[in-house]
Design an enzyme around this catalytic site. Sequence first.
Site, mmCIF file in Angstrom:
data_model
loop_
_atom_site.group_PDB
_atom_site.id
_atom_site.type_symbol
_atom_site.label_atom_id
_atom_site.label_comp_id
_atom_site.label_asym_id
_atom_site.label_seq_id
_atom_site.Cartn_x
_atom_site.Cartn_y
_atom_site.Cartn_z
ATOM 1 N N ASP A 107 -7.586 2.614 11.750
ATOM 2 C CA ASP A 107 -6.682 3.156 10.721
ATOM 3 C C ASP A 107 -5.524 3.864 11.415
ATOM 4 O OD1 ASP A 107 -7.347 3.665 7.437
ATOM 5 O OD2 ASP A 107 -5.650 4.760 8.294
ATOM 6 N N TYR A 111 5.678 -6.823 -2.413
ATOM 7 C CA TYR A 111 4.209 -6.847 -2.346
ATOM 8 C C TYR A 111 3.718 -8.252 -2.694
ATOM 9 C CZ TYR A 111 -0.668 -5.464 -3.052
ATOM 10 O OH TYR A 111 -2.041 -5.369 -2.972
ATOM 11 N N ILE A 160 -8.657 -2.323 -8.516
ATOM 12 C CA ILE A 160 -9.814 -1.626 -7.947
ATOM 13 C C ILE A 160 -9.483 -0.132 -7.930
ATOM 14 C CG2 ILE A 160 -11.374 -1.446 -5.958
ATOM 15 C CD1 ILE A 160 -11.354 -4.296 -7.080
#
Length: 257
Positions: A37, A162, A195
């Site tokens: 990350d 996106y 989600i």
Amino acid sequence: MSIHSGRFAAVTGAGSGNGKAIAETLLEEGAGVALLDINLGSLTEITEKYPRAIAIEANVADEGSTRSAAEQIRKAFGRLDLLVNNAGIVKGATFEELSREEWDQVFAVNSTGPFLMSQAVTGLLRDGVAARGEGATSAIVNITSVEAHIVISSSGHPQIHYNASKGALLQLTRALAVECAGSKIRVNAVAPGFIETPFTRGVLGSPEVVDWLLERTPMGRVGQPEDVANAVSFLGGEKASWVTGATLFVDGGWTVY
Ligand SMILES: NC(=O)c1ccc[n+]([C@@H]2O[C@H](COP(=O)([O-])OP(=O)(O)OC[C@H]3O[C@@H](n4cnc5c(N)ncnc54)[C@H](O)[C@@H]3O)[C@@H](O)[C@H]2O)c1
């Protein structure tokens, strides 16, 4: 024996949301997992809980960083059986206001990142196949989105960059599946719908949006990170040994409704 016992995986964007659930599921199922990350501090909660997890600070959009991460994985595990390209960002600007800089930023993380990470660890994935012997496959799972297939502005604002970046990742998945088949590396995508993660928290805070969402979701609920993680676990393991170039939709039926 758990289905990922004795296997090694790397998960990008493992500090939050889908990536965190994917990493924890693979760890629960027996894998050693490299958590990658850009925000190293976000990985501490998992490494404190699971001794088989290692944390690596990595920016998937930076080639030097992906190469260094691959080297750290080699030192820790010696090989890799699964790479999950999950790190992704979303930004919002209308087409006419969208700056070149923001376009580049979204592509750098969502499309170029998976290319760089996959290239950096291909040798390690080959080593995974060799270590496990006859009939073994390694896997790359890319987290795309229903937004690679349809346009719903799921983040609540226009996001052509996106959509385009996830469309690129979809085709990267399919083209890599063909090119890597000879190395016994399978390449598949998981395409989540809405989600519940920090990524969508703002949008899901509005009751009108949730009503709109549930009306269009045959399964009648919002997705959870564990729904994505379970699909990754299947595609990343040997039960999917003849599955490559595929997309598994995890969207409660949104795209077929
Ligand atoms: N949440 C949803 O509804 C949804 C739907 C479809 C697809 N997705 C995809 O799932 C993936 C994860 O989304 P999420 O909802 O868990 O997001 P999130 O924002 O909760 O987590 C993303 C993680 O990626 C890390 N990250 C960001 N840029 C990075 C970089 N350059 N290098 C390394 N790490 C980086 C962040 O630090 C964070 O830990 C993304 O690819 C996203 O496009 C999410």
